[in-house]
Enzyme design. Structure first.
Site, PDB file in Angstrom:
ATOM      1  N   VAL A  26       0.760  -1.081  -0.080  1.00 56.83           N
ATOM      2  CA  VAL A  26      -0.101  -0.162   0.163  1.00 56.83           C
ATOM      3  C   VAL A  26       1.000   1.234   0.032  1.00 56.83           C
ATOM      4  N   VAL A  71      10.525   1.395  12.866  1.00 51.11           N
ATOM      5  CA  VAL A  71       9.982   2.125  13.494  1.00 51.11           C
ATOM      6  C   VAL A  71       9.741   2.349  15.338  1.00 51.11           C
ATOM      7  N   LEU A  75      12.932   8.635  16.341  1.00 50.00           N
ATOM      8  CA  LEU A  75      13.297   8.762  14.611  1.00 50.00           C
ATOM      9  C   LEU A  75      12.790  10.380  14.724  1.00 50.00           C
ATOM     10  N   LEU A  85       2.046   3.776   8.203  1.00 52.20           N
ATOM     11  CA  LEU A  85       1.825   2.225   7.317  1.00 52.20           C
ATOM     12  C   LEU A  85       2.517   0.931   8.304  1.00 52.20           C
ATOM     13  N   SER A  87       3.791  -1.944   9.708  1.00 52.66           N
ATOM     14  CA  SER A  87       3.397  -2.969  10.130  1.00 52.66           C
ATOM     15  C   SER A  87       3.042  -3.963   8.870  1.00 52.66           C
ATOM     16  N   ALA A 126      -2.740   3.649  10.073  1.00 48.80           N
ATOM     17  CA  ALA A 126      -3.219   2.586   9.347  1.00 48.80           C
ATOM     18  C   ALA A 126      -3.412   1.364  10.074  1.00 48.80           C
ATOM     19  N   TYR A 157      -1.916  -8.905  15.746  1.00 49.13           N
ATOM     20  CA  TYR A 157      -1.816  -7.626  15.045  1.00 49.13           C
ATOM     21  C   TYR A 157      -3.315  -6.864  16.132  1.00 49.13           C
ATOM     22  N   GLN A 174      -5.609  14.748  24.858  1.00 51.50           N
ATOM     23  CA  GLN A 174      -3.893  15.118  25.751  1.00 51.50           C
ATOM     24  C   GLN A 174      -2.752  16.580  25.215  1.00 51.50           C
ATOM     25  N   ARG A 198      -2.311 -13.845   1.039  1.00 45.95           N
ATOM     26  CA  ARG A 198      -3.106 -13.747   1.290  1.00 45.95           C
ATOM     27  C   ARG A 198      -4.223 -14.328   0.532  1.00 45.95           C
TER      28      ARG A 198
HETATM   29  P1  NAD Z   1       2.859  -4.519   3.771  1.00 39.44           P
HETATM   30  O1  NAD Z   1       3.582  -5.707   4.263  1.00 39.44           O
HETATM   31  O2  NAD Z   1       3.099  -4.429   2.362  1.00 39.44           O
HETATM   32  O3  NAD Z   1       3.297  -2.788   3.894  1.00 39.44           O
HETATM   33  C1  NAD Z   1       4.121  -3.220   5.360  1.00 39.44           C
HETATM   34  C2  NAD Z   1       5.418  -2.113   5.196  1.00 39.44           C
HETATM   35  O4  NAD Z   1       6.261  -2.028   6.729  1.00 39.44           O
HETATM   36  C3  NAD Z   1       7.009  -3.081   4.598  1.00 39.44           C
HETATM   37  O5  NAD Z   1       7.146  -2.818   3.290  1.00 39.44           O
HETATM   38  C4  NAD Z   1       7.139  -3.107   5.641  1.00 39.44           C
HETATM   39  O6  NAD Z   1       8.752  -3.404   5.780  1.00 39.44           O
HETATM   40  C5  NAD Z   1       7.146  -2.437   6.842  1.00 39.44           C
HETATM   41  N1  NAD Z   1       7.063  -2.479   8.084  1.00 39.44           N
HETATM   42  C6  NAD Z   1       7.117  -3.847   8.408  1.00 39.44           C
HETATM   43  N2  NAD Z   1       7.329  -3.427   9.919  1.00 39.44           N
HETATM   44  C7  NAD Z   1       8.311  -2.245  10.292  1.00 39.44           C
HETATM   45  C8  NAD Z   1       8.816  -2.056  11.169  1.00 39.44           C
HETATM   46  N3  NAD Z   1       8.556  -2.274  13.059  1.00 39.44           N
HETATM   47  N4  NAD Z   1       9.793   0.145  10.970  1.00 39.44           N
HETATM   48  C9  NAD Z   1       9.799   0.251   8.989  1.00 39.44           C
HETATM   49  N5  NAD Z   1       8.973  -0.142   8.566  1.00 39.44           N
HETATM   50  C10 NAD Z   1       8.231  -1.440   8.612  1.00 39.44           C
HETATM   51  O7  NAD Z   1       1.464  -4.514   4.231  1.00 39.44           O
HETATM   52  P2  NAD Z   1      -0.167  -3.159   3.736  1.00 39.44           P
HETATM   53  O8  NAD Z   1      -0.381  -4.498   2.569  1.00 39.44           O
HETATM   54  O9  NAD Z   1       1.275  -2.090   3.163  1.00 39.44           O
HETATM   55  O10 NAD Z   1       0.189  -2.663   4.971  1.00 39.44           O
HETATM   56  C11 NAD Z   1       0.395  -1.172   4.529  1.00 39.44           C
HETATM   57  C12 NAD Z   1      -0.864  -0.685   6.165  1.00 39.44           C
HETATM   58  O11 NAD Z   1      -1.874  -1.058   6.176  1.00 39.44           O
HETATM   59  C13 NAD Z   1      -0.093  -2.081   7.300  1.00 39.44           C
HETATM   60  O12 NAD Z   1      -0.339  -0.919   8.620  1.00 39.44           O
HETATM   61  C14 NAD Z   1      -1.648  -2.604   7.349  1.00 39.44           C
HETATM   62  O13 NAD Z   1      -1.468  -3.168   8.958  1.00 39.44           O
HETATM   63  C15 NAD Z   1      -2.788  -1.878   7.172  1.00 39.44           C
HETATM   64  N6  NAD Z   1      -4.081  -2.550   6.473  1.00 39.44           N
HETATM   65  C16 NAD Z   1      -3.317  -3.364   5.306  1.00 39.44           C
HETATM   66  C17 NAD Z   1      -4.728  -4.004   4.439  1.00 39.44           C
HETATM   67  C18 NAD Z   1      -4.593  -4.682   3.537  1.00 39.44           C
HETATM   68  O14 NAD Z   1      -5.955  -5.495   3.161  1.00 39.44           O
HETATM   69  N7  NAD Z   1      -3.380  -4.564   2.378  1.00 39.44           N
HETATM   70  C19 NAD Z   1      -5.540  -3.860   5.161  1.00 39.44           C
HETATM   71  C20 NAD Z   1      -6.296  -3.452   6.469  1.00 39.44           C
HETATM   72  C21 NAD Z   1      -4.909  -2.821   6.738  1.00 39.44           C
HETATM   73  N1  UDP Z   2      10.331  10.393  19.807  1.00 37.68           N
HETATM   74  C1  UDP Z   2      10.684   9.853  18.058  1.00 37.68           C
HETATM   75  N2  UDP Z   2      10.616  12.102  17.617  1.00 37.68           N
HETATM   76  C2  UDP Z   2      10.097  12.611  17.688  1.00 37.68           C
HETATM   77  C3  UDP Z   2       9.774  12.968  19.503  1.00 37.68           C
HETATM   78  C4  UDP Z   2       9.366  11.934  19.544  1.00 37.68           C
HETATM   79  O1  UDP Z   2      10.843   9.320  17.602  1.00 37.68           O
HETATM   80  O2  UDP Z   2      10.645  13.916  17.103  1.00 37.68           O
HETATM   81  C5  UDP Z   2       9.434   8.964  20.328  1.00 37.68           C
HETATM   82  C6  UDP Z   2      10.154   9.273  21.361  1.00 37.68           C
HETATM   83  O3  UDP Z   2      10.909   7.770  21.710  1.00 37.68           O
HETATM   84  C7  UDP Z   2       9.168   9.577  23.186  1.00 37.68           C
HETATM   85  C8  UDP Z   2       8.241   9.218  22.054  1.00 37.68           C
HETATM   86  O4  UDP Z   2       8.377   9.505  20.173  1.00 37.68           O
HETATM   87  O5  UDP Z   2       9.733   8.365  23.641  1.00 37.68           O
HETATM   88  C9  UDP Z   2       7.193   9.909  22.635  1.00 37.68           C
HETATM   89  O6  UDP Z   2       7.113  10.689  22.655  1.00 37.68           O
HETATM   90  P1  UDP Z   2       6.034  11.659  23.603  1.00 37.68           P
HETATM   91  O7  UDP Z   2       6.977  13.424  23.534  1.00 37.68           O
HETATM   92  O8  UDP Z   2       4.842  11.488  23.437  1.00 37.68           O
HETATM   93  O9  UDP Z   2       7.351  11.414  24.872  1.00 37.68           O
HETATM   94  P2  UDP Z   2       8.383  11.266  26.095  1.00 37.68           P
HETATM   95  O10 UDP Z   2       9.321  11.933  25.378  1.00 37.68           O
HETATM   96  O11 UDP Z   2       8.574  12.166  27.276  1.00 37.68           O
HETATM   97  O12 UDP Z   2       9.145  10.131  26.543  1.00 37.68           O
HETATM   98  N1  UDP Z   3      -8.043 -18.458   2.881  1.00 38.76           N
HETATM   99  C1  UDP Z   3      -8.313 -19.609   1.600  1.00 38.76           C
HETATM  100  N2  UDP Z   3      -7.285 -19.828   1.102  1.00 38.76           N
HETATM  101  C2  UDP Z   3      -6.557 -18.669   1.022  1.00 38.76           C
HETATM  102  C3  UDP Z   3      -5.776 -18.155   1.611  1.00 38.76           C
HETATM  103  C4  UDP Z   3      -6.371 -17.620   2.628  1.00 38.76           C
HETATM  104  O1  UDP Z   3      -9.687 -19.462   1.764  1.00 38.76           O
HETATM  105  O2  UDP Z   3      -5.530 -19.650   0.509  1.00 38.76           O
HETATM  106  C5  UDP Z   3      -8.571 -17.466   3.017  1.00 38.76           C
HETATM  107  C6  UDP Z   3      -8.754 -17.340   4.925  1.00 38.76           C
HETATM  108  O3  UDP Z   3      -9.162 -18.374   5.361  1.00 38.76           O
HETATM  109  C7  UDP Z   3      -9.737 -15.976   4.831  1.00 38.76           C
HETATM  110  C8  UDP Z   3     -10.565 -15.319   3.600  1.00 38.76           C
HETATM  111  O4  UDP Z   3      -9.480 -16.158   2.601  1.00 38.76           O
HETATM  112  O5  UDP Z   3     -11.312 -16.114   5.468  1.00 38.76           O
HETATM  113  C9  UDP Z   3      -9.339 -13.889   3.561  1.00 38.76           C
HETATM  114  O6  UDP Z   3      -7.976 -14.076   4.006  1.00 38.76           O
HETATM  115  P1  UDP Z   3      -6.542 -13.441   4.361  1.00 38.76           P
HETATM  116  O7  UDP Z   3      -5.574 -13.796   4.419  1.00 38.76           O
HETATM  117  O8  UDP Z   3      -6.537 -12.929   3.025  1.00 38.76           O
HETATM  118  O9  UDP Z   3      -7.232 -12.115   4.739  1.00 38.76           O
HETATM  119  P2  UDP Z   3      -7.377 -11.951   6.389  1.00 38.76           P
HETATM  120  O10 UDP Z   3      -8.676 -11.192   6.079  1.00 38.76           O
HETATM  121  O11 UDP Z   3      -8.547 -13.224   6.820  1.00 38.76           O
HETATM  122  O12 UDP Z   3      -6.598 -11.052   7.174  1.00 38.76           O
END
Ligand code: NAD
Ligand code: UDP
Ligand code: UDP
Length: 330
Positions: A26, A71, A75, A85, A87, A126, A157, A174, A198
């Protein structure tokens, strides 16, 4: 190197935008849209499930920067907007290291909220339809609190996304942070990982290769699939709007999984048989977004019909398969 032509924005309209997870499926499509609009984009990604290839067409462009950063670590940069995004998103990926998934969505989100607070940036989180769990309400509207098993295999998740939403509204209340929360429903399209397990990627790959198409459980469970460009338009519209409450972004076009398998099989005219595998634990049985909020407050609704989106996705998988065969030979 030649780049896609980007719009020219003067200094006051040009924003510095951070996209965490911008090398993912995405995120990379979102980056394309924001780059073409003429903004300055920083992608931050740890490449767990993303890859450089998804954004390589921008590498070296003066408006583009790629940070290899996790993340979960703080940073410190200066930005106007944050699309958070980062995750893993597919069940096999987020279950691979559940603790890391929790850290990414909790500590990672605190870090991005802390950054947004310090630099007074707008932040869009996201979130996911998984916050509704295995829903007892159908279709799901944003007022529904959900039905999540807090200790099941999907909890790392679902619950991490839920508490991340809680954090967004705590920082809003806050610290006056300007937050947006997108509850994203199942999304598909080019640059999905081929092997992310998926349903869309599995079915297309299986049908292309003429191997059995695996339906988990009865196949009576439903999902509603949106094409990735619709999602990206929705995220940008939500960021631009004044609406700060959670907003479903999805396509209400609902299909049973068994029916979806048949659609893909027929489209590809292949010889794959459809086989039933054991059901997945805690698999949500029905999922369909109520998008009244998005229509009303951000004037968005999906446009791309399933057949159009699926055909584009099939093309992408075909070329990826050719590419991997080619690199095996060389
Ligand atoms: P994706 O796995 O293709 O992309 C996620 C990106 O995040 C990847 O590039 C990965 O390397 C990066 N990432 C993961 N952990 C990280 C970390 N700790 N620090 C820095 N980068 C990190 O997945 P996507 O489908 O593109 O999903 C993007 C967002 O949208 C996610 O937050 C996901 O939860 C949300 N989302 C996606 C769907 C979907 O159907 N694709 C549905 C619901 C929510
Ligand atoms: N943080 C960051 N970048 C910034 C400012 C904060 O990554 O520019 C992170 C840092 O790790 C911090 C967290 O965000 O602990 C939460 O920030 P916040 O100001 O709420 O809390 P605090 O600094 O008091 O922990
Ligand atoms: N699913 C399936 N066959 C596959 C992969 C997934 O029948 O090879 C089903 C899964 O059990 C779920 C739906 O398809 O009911 C969507 O699964 P997906 O993992 O794509 O995403 P989810 O919505 O569950 O996060």
């Amino acid at each position: 190197k030649t780049y896609p032509e980007v719009n020219f924005l003067n200094y006051k309209d040009r924003k510095k935008i951070l996209v965490t997870g911008g090398a993912g499926f995405v995120g990379s499509h979102l980056v394309d849209k924001l780059m073409l609009q003429g903004h300055e984009i920083t992608v931050m990604d740890n490449f767990f499930t993303g890859r450089k290839r998804n954004v390589e067409h921008w590498i070296g462009h003066e408006n583009f920067e790629l940070l290899n950063h996790d993340v979960v670590e703080p940073l410190y940069i200066e930005v106007d907007e944050i699309y958070h995004l980062a995750s893993p998103a597919s069940p096999p990926h987020y279950m691979f290291n559940p603790i890391k998934t929790i850290k990414t969505n909790t500590i990672g989100t605190i870090n991005m909220l802390g950054l947004a607070k310090r630099v007074k940036a707008k932040i869009l989180f996201a979130s996911t339809s998984e916050v509704y769990g295995d829903p007892e309400k159908h279709p799901q509207d944003e007022g529904y609190w959900g039905h999540v098993n807090p200790i099941g295999p999907r909890a790392c998740y679902d619950e991490a996304k839920r508490v991340a939403e809680t954090m967004c509204y705590a920082y809003q209340k806050q610290e006056n942070v300007d937050v947006r929360v997108a509850r994203i429903f199942n999304t598909y399209g080019p640059r999905m990982h081929m092997n992310d397990g998926r349903v869309v990627s599995n079915f297309i790959l299986q049908a292309l290769q003429g191997i059995p198409m695996t339906v988990y459980g009865s196949g009576e469970q439903t999902r509603s699939f949106q094409y990735v460009t619709d999602l990206v338009d929705g995220l940008v519209a939500l960021m631009a709007s004044n609406y700060t409450k959670p907003t479903n972004i999805g396509n209400p076009d609902e299909h049973r999984i068994i029916e979806f398998a048949t659609i893909i099989k027929n489209l590809l005219g292949g010889s794959s048989e459809i086989v039933n595998k054991p059901p997945v634990e805690d698999d949500p049985q029905k999922r369909k977004p109520d998008i009244t909020t998005a229509k009303k407050h951000i004037h968005w609704q999906p446009k791309v019909p399933l057949m159009v989106g699926i055909n584009k996705t099939i093309e992408y998988f075909r070329s990826e398969l050719r590419r991997s065969k080619h690199s095996e030979r060389n």
